[in-house]
Design an enzyme around this catalytic site. Sequence first.
Site, PDB file in Angstrom:
ATOM      1  CB  CYS A 141     -10.075   6.911  -8.128  1.00 48.35           C
ATOM      2  SG  CYS A 141      -9.551   6.635  -6.401  1.00 48.35           S
TER       3      CYS A 141
ATOM      4  CB  CYS B  17       4.250  -3.704   4.763  1.00 50.63           C
ATOM      5  SG  CYS B  17       5.174  -2.235   5.587  1.00 50.63           S
TER       6      CYS B  17
ATOM      7  CG  PHE C 281       9.163  -2.747  15.005  1.00 53.83           C
ATOM      8  CD1 PHE C 281       9.690  -1.528  14.837  1.00 53.83           C
ATOM      9  CD2 PHE C 281      10.145  -3.789  14.420  1.00 53.83           C
ATOM     10  CE1 PHE C 281      10.967  -1.114  14.343  1.00 53.83           C
ATOM     11  CE2 PHE C 281      11.511  -3.469  14.261  1.00 53.83           C
ATOM     12  CZ  PHE C 281      11.848  -1.973  14.116  1.00 53.83           C
TER      13      PHE C 281
ATOM     14  CB  CYS D  98     -14.218   1.005  -8.967  1.00 50.20           C
ATOM     15  SG  CYS D  98     -14.452   2.223  -8.073  1.00 50.20           S
TER      16      CYS D  98
ATOM     17  CB  CYS E  94      -7.376   0.642  -7.360  1.00 47.17           C
ATOM     18  SG  CYS E  94      -8.576   0.472  -5.911  1.00 47.17           S
TER      19      CYS E  94
END
Length: 406
Positions: free
Chosen positions: A64, A362, A268, A58, A67
């Site tokens: 940025c 997660c 959940f 990228c 990432c």
Amino acid sequence: MTTYLIERLGQHGDGIATGPIYARGALPGETVTGDLDGDRLRNIRIVTPSEDRVKPPCSHAKSCGGCQLQHVSDRFASEWKRDVVRHALAGQGISIDLDAPVTSAPQSRRRATFSVRRTKKGALAGFHMKASDTIISVPHCQLVHPDLTAALPMVETLGVLGASRKGELSVLVTRSELGLDIAVTGGKDMDLTLHQALSDLARAYDLARISWDGEIVLQRRSPVVRLGKAEVTPPPGAFLQATKEGESALVQSVKQALPRPKAVVDLFSGCGTFALPMAEFAPVHAVEGDRDMVNSLDHAWRNTEGLKRITHEARDLFRNPLIPNELNRFDSAIIDPPRAGAAAQIAELAKSTVSQIAHVSCHPTTFARDTATLLRAGYDLEWVTVVDQFRWSTHVEVAALLRRNK
């Protein structure tokens, strides 16, 4: 000038030398120099680069903050994410073989939150720079779906219409089956003039829906997403898996964990990521703290043919978890808590007679903690799948099967 040997990669993607000394963008095995500022290196120069260092795909990668791992090879990133899960489990005394992660493709993120600020000439939309409040434009982002990058001019128009001079808008853009779903927070108070301007904007960019600080201000079409056979219209800003590939990998893992369930409880449940696909095989009881998401799930179930019965309740599982007497009605459970894990609900599951649990998480550290609780209660960890739907980030997800031993 002092040189430093980078020994490992930290959980936030920084290279770490003895000390510890943190070097952003450095990789294990590299020799680097830089200016030491506390425990961090600034103005880093790579003296001996790693074989796993690659040119970021990228053009925004240097500035940025979206990432953290674009400078590493796919092979390294895959192995590192597997090691993150392995080390988290080892911290709880758990050892198990792990296959390489299932990784989402570039430009596959179907939702992203853009930041927007007013400028003298209009507005600027994009992501924040690394460790900064400064926003940079990201028209060539390699992470999000092209439909989202194409929407940046629309997001900037939203900033002109609805941002204050000093404030910052947060604009969640989600790619639905019938167009973009826009959820704005942090904007001006809604009035007739702003509402009319948003109506014009929605027509100009063919948007499905716009919500403003949690309230739907206009809906031209339902922004549906497909979950199994069902079409769901999530409430504004509701949780949705980041990529279709990542969602599919997690759903397939849950189906693999619970191949022939008799009755399933989905803890959940959200809008039904797992409940709706599993209802193709067995009745499901879905439990979720957000009532609007429960209502979306119920509406989808009632309007989809070929599904077993889905019952549901809106319930705070942190403060009011299901207890064994409630859980024992089910032979199978799915649990997919937020990053903090679900210590209270896991403790009740551990005391239940539920025979098999599909555990999705997660956050590897809380996953390992909660899994250890179940192992101590007599469950066996059969397998763990690593899923990387947040490509080029330090984020990693897991799905696992725990079965109560006989």
